[in-house]
Design a protein around this motif. Sequence first.
Motif, mmCIF file in Angstrom:
data_model
loop_
_atom_site.group_PDB
_atom_site.id
_atom_site.type_symbol
_atom_site.label_atom_id
_atom_site.label_comp_id
_atom_site.label_asym_id
_atom_site.label_seq_id
_atom_site.Cartn_x
_atom_site.Cartn_y
_atom_site.Cartn_z
ATOM 1 N N GLY A 34 -2.962 12.840 20.730
ATOM 2 C CA GLY A 34 -3.280 14.178 20.227
ATOM 3 C C GLY A 34 -2.277 14.600 19.161
ATOM 4 N N GLY A 35 -2.477 15.766 18.629
ATOM 5 C CA GLY A 35 -1.565 16.281 17.615
ATOM 6 C C GLY A 35 -1.899 15.782 16.222
ATOM 7 N N ASP A 36 -0.954 15.993 15.328
ATOM 8 C CA ASP A 36 -1.108 15.637 13.921
ATOM 9 C C ASP A 36 -0.712 14.167 13.703
ATOM 10 O OD1 ASP A 36 0.505 16.064 10.901
ATOM 11 O OD2 ASP A 36 -1.610 16.607 11.181
ATOM 12 N N PRO A 37 -1.462 13.424 12.877
ATOM 13 C CA PRO A 37 -1.103 12.030 12.607
ATOM 14 C C PRO A 37 0.314 11.873 12.053
ATOM 15 C CG PRO A 37 -3.312 12.461 11.804
ATOM 16 C CD PRO A 37 -2.738 13.777 12.242
ATOM 17 N N ALA A 38 0.800 12.856 11.313
ATOM 18 C CA ALA A 38 2.159 12.786 10.761
ATOM 19 C C ALA A 38 3.220 12.758 11.859
ATOM 20 C CB ALA A 38 2.401 13.954 9.814
ATOM 21 N N ASP A 39 2.858 13.252 13.048
ATOM 22 C CA ASP A 39 3.789 13.229 14.186
ATOM 23 C C ASP A 39 3.874 11.848 14.837
ATOM 24 O OD1 ASP A 39 4.134 15.942 13.774
ATOM 25 O OD2 ASP A 39 2.636 16.509 15.286
ATOM 26 N N ARG A 99 0.794 -1.220 0.000
ATOM 27 C CA ARG A 99 0.000 0.000 0.000
ATOM 28 C C ARG A 99 0.834 1.281 0.000
ATOM 29 N NH1 ARG A 99 -1.535 3.072 4.251
ATOM 30 N NH2 ARG A 99 -3.649 3.228 3.487
ATOM 31 N N LEU A 100 2.028 1.259 0.593
ATOM 32 C CA LEU A 100 2.809 2.496 0.703
ATOM 33 C C LEU A 100 3.096 3.160 -0.645
ATOM 34 C CD1 LEU A 100 5.318 1.941 3.641
ATOM 35 C CD2 LEU A 100 3.486 3.623 3.471
ATOM 36 N N PRO A 101 3.615 2.434 -1.637
ATOM 37 C CA PRO A 101 3.885 3.129 -2.904
ATOM 38 C C PRO A 101 2.612 3.526 -3.658
ATOM 39 C CG PRO A 101 4.658 0.842 -2.999
ATOM 40 C CD PRO A 101 4.095 1.070 -1.639
ATOM 41 N N LEU A 102 1.515 2.826 -3.433
ATOM 42 C CA LEU A 102 0.278 3.134 -4.153
ATOM 43 C C LEU A 102 -0.458 4.316 -3.537
ATOM 44 C CD1 LEU A 102 -1.016 -0.494 -4.715
ATOM 45 C CD2 LEU A 102 0.149 0.979 -6.353
ATOM 46 N N LEU A 103 -0.631 4.273 -2.238
ATOM 47 C CA LEU A 103 -1.378 5.344 -1.563
ATOM 48 C C LEU A 103 -0.465 6.477 -1.091
ATOM 49 C CD1 LEU A 103 -3.892 3.198 0.502
ATOM 50 C CD2 LEU A 103 -4.396 4.647 -1.457
ATOM 51 N N ARG A 104 0.830 6.204 -1.050
ATOM 52 C CA ARG A 104 1.815 7.184 -0.601
ATOM 53 C C ARG A 104 1.441 7.776 0.756
ATOM 54 N NH1 ARG A 104 0.925 7.944 -5.921
ATOM 55 N NH2 ARG A 104 -0.387 9.736 -5.603
ATOM 56 N N SER A 105 0.934 6.904 1.627
ATOM 57 C CA SER A 105 0.592 7.337 2.980
ATOM 58 C C SER A 105 0.671 6.142 3.921
ATOM 59 C CB SER A 105 -0.818 7.929 3.022
ATOM 60 O OG SER A 105 -1.777 6.924 2.773
ATOM 61 N N LEU A 106 0.784 6.464 5.170
ATOM 62 C CA LEU A 106 0.797 5.421 6.194
ATOM 63 C C LEU A 106 -0.619 4.922 6.439
ATOM 64 C CD1 LEU A 106 3.289 7.021 8.710
ATOM 65 C CD2 LEU A 106 3.700 5.054 7.244
ATOM 66 N N PRO A 107 -0.753 3.766 7.072
ATOM 67 C CA PRO A 107 -2.089 3.281 7.431
ATOM 68 C C PRO A 107 -2.790 4.280 8.362
ATOM 69 C CG PRO A 107 -0.444 1.559 7.721
ATOM 70 C CD PRO A 107 0.299 2.830 7.442
ATOM 71 N N PRO A 108 -4.113 4.251 8.393
ATOM 72 C CA PRO A 108 -4.855 5.215 9.216
ATOM 73 C C PRO A 108 -4.708 4.988 10.723
ATOM 74 C CG PRO A 108 -6.358 3.726 8.090
ATOM 75 C CD PRO A 108 -4.992 3.441 7.568
ATOM 76 N N SER A 109 -3.907 4.032 11.125
ATOM 77 C CA SER A 109 -3.703 3.814 12.551
ATOM 78 C C SER A 109 -2.992 5.002 13.200
ATOM 79 C CB SER A 109 -2.945 2.501 12.791
ATOM 80 O OG SER A 109 -1.838 2.415 11.935
ATOM 81 N N ALA A 110 -2.204 5.775 12.420
ATOM 82 C CA ALA A 110 -1.602 6.997 12.963
ATOM 83 C C ALA A 110 -2.689 8.020 13.286
ATOM 84 C CB ALA A 110 -0.592 7.577 11.975
ATOM 85 N N ASN A 111 -3.747 8.051 12.474
ATOM 86 C CA ASN A 111 -4.889 8.933 12.770
ATOM 87 C C ASN A 111 -5.556 8.501 14.070
ATOM 88 O OD1 ASN A 111 -4.415 8.839 9.802
ATOM 89 N ND2 ASN A 111 -5.918 10.488 9.835
ATOM 90 N N PHE A 112 -5.729 7.178 14.228
ATOM 91 C CA PHE A 112 -6.336 6.647 15.445
ATOM 92 C C PHE A 112 -5.481 7.036 16.657
ATOM 93 C CE2 PHE A 112 -7.128 3.523 18.717
ATOM 94 C CZ PHE A 112 -8.499 3.362 18.684
ATOM 95 N N TRP A 113 -4.172 6.862 16.534
ATOM 96 C CA TRP A 113 -3.259 7.166 17.636
ATOM 97 C C TRP A 113 -3.344 8.649 18.018
ATOM 98 C CZ3 TRP A 113 -0.635 3.826 20.618
ATOM 99 C CH2 TRP A 113 0.306 4.352 21.509
ATOM 100 N N SER A 114 -3.328 9.513 17.019
ATOM 101 C CA SER A 114 -3.362 10.946 17.321
ATOM 102 C C SER A 114 -4.707 11.377 17.888
ATOM 103 C CB SER A 114 -3.017 11.778 16.088
ATOM 104 O OG SER A 114 -4.049 11.726 15.138
ATOM 105 N N GLN A 115 -5.800 10.768 17.429
ATOM 106 C CA GLN A 115 -7.123 11.178 17.877
ATOM 107 C C GLN A 115 -7.470 10.626 19.256
ATOM 108 O OE1 GLN A 115 -10.096 10.825 14.854
ATOM 109 N NE2 GLN A 115 -11.793 11.104 16.271
ATOM 110 N N TYR A 116 -7.071 9.385 19.549
ATOM 111 C CA TYR A 116 -7.522 8.738 20.788
ATOM 112 C C TYR A 116 -6.441 8.550 21.842
ATOM 113 C CZ TYR A 116 -11.909 7.819 18.453
ATOM 114 O OH TYR A 116 -13.114 7.969 17.804
ATOM 115 N N VAL A 117 -5.174 8.727 21.492
ATOM 116 C CA VAL A 117 -4.118 8.464 22.468
ATOM 117 C C VAL A 117 -3.290 9.710 22.761
ATOM 118 C CG1 VAL A 117 -2.074 7.060 23.005
ATOM 119 C CG2 VAL A 117 -4.001 6.031 21.775
#
Length: 189
Positions: free
Chosen positions: A74-79, A54-72
């Motif tokens: 805070g901050g930006d998922p890229a962090d 998925r990395l070369p196709l979507l050029r993004s990390l899995p949405p688990s970084a979004n989950f981590w930033s939203q529920y654990v």
Amino acid sequence: MAISNRLGRLRSVIDTEGHTSEADEHSREEHIADAVARGMQGGVVATLIMTAFRLPLLRSLPPSANFWSQYVAGGDPADHRIAGLGLHLLYGVSSGAVFGALFSLYTAGRSIEPEQRGLVWGAVYGMVLSAFGVQVVLQELLDIRLEADELALFHAGHLVYGLALGAWVGSRTEGVEDPEREYEYDDGN
């Protein structure tokens, strides 16, 4: 009473159908524990394969970084790239453990080679995980709506995960003690 006797006999036939004497020596709990371990191993391998897909196709990390930033944290998922990848691996290993246990309990179709069963049920399992991921994790928990092309690649990634997981678990279900014997070709290679 006659029905329960028939069901009991049918259950004993189903429980032993296709088992080898080697598998019969292990208790059901040992069999499931071994299957869960194979599923966890397969979960690691399949998650790495899925991520590489998925990395070369979507050029993004899995949405688990979004989950981590939203529920654990805070901050930006890229962090939270490392935490997001770690959480994604944890999801993959946990899902692999569940698949391993379910695969070991599935007795219908024992006449089909375990590798073939693994591929079929792995593909189905991957798509179920994908549907759950879209409907529950992305849309409900994270309020993310994927565009059509992103959604197709999200599903394709989970299909790859399921196929890799099923192939791993299926190929290690029989012949674990002597893999050379299990995959010997007609000419002895």
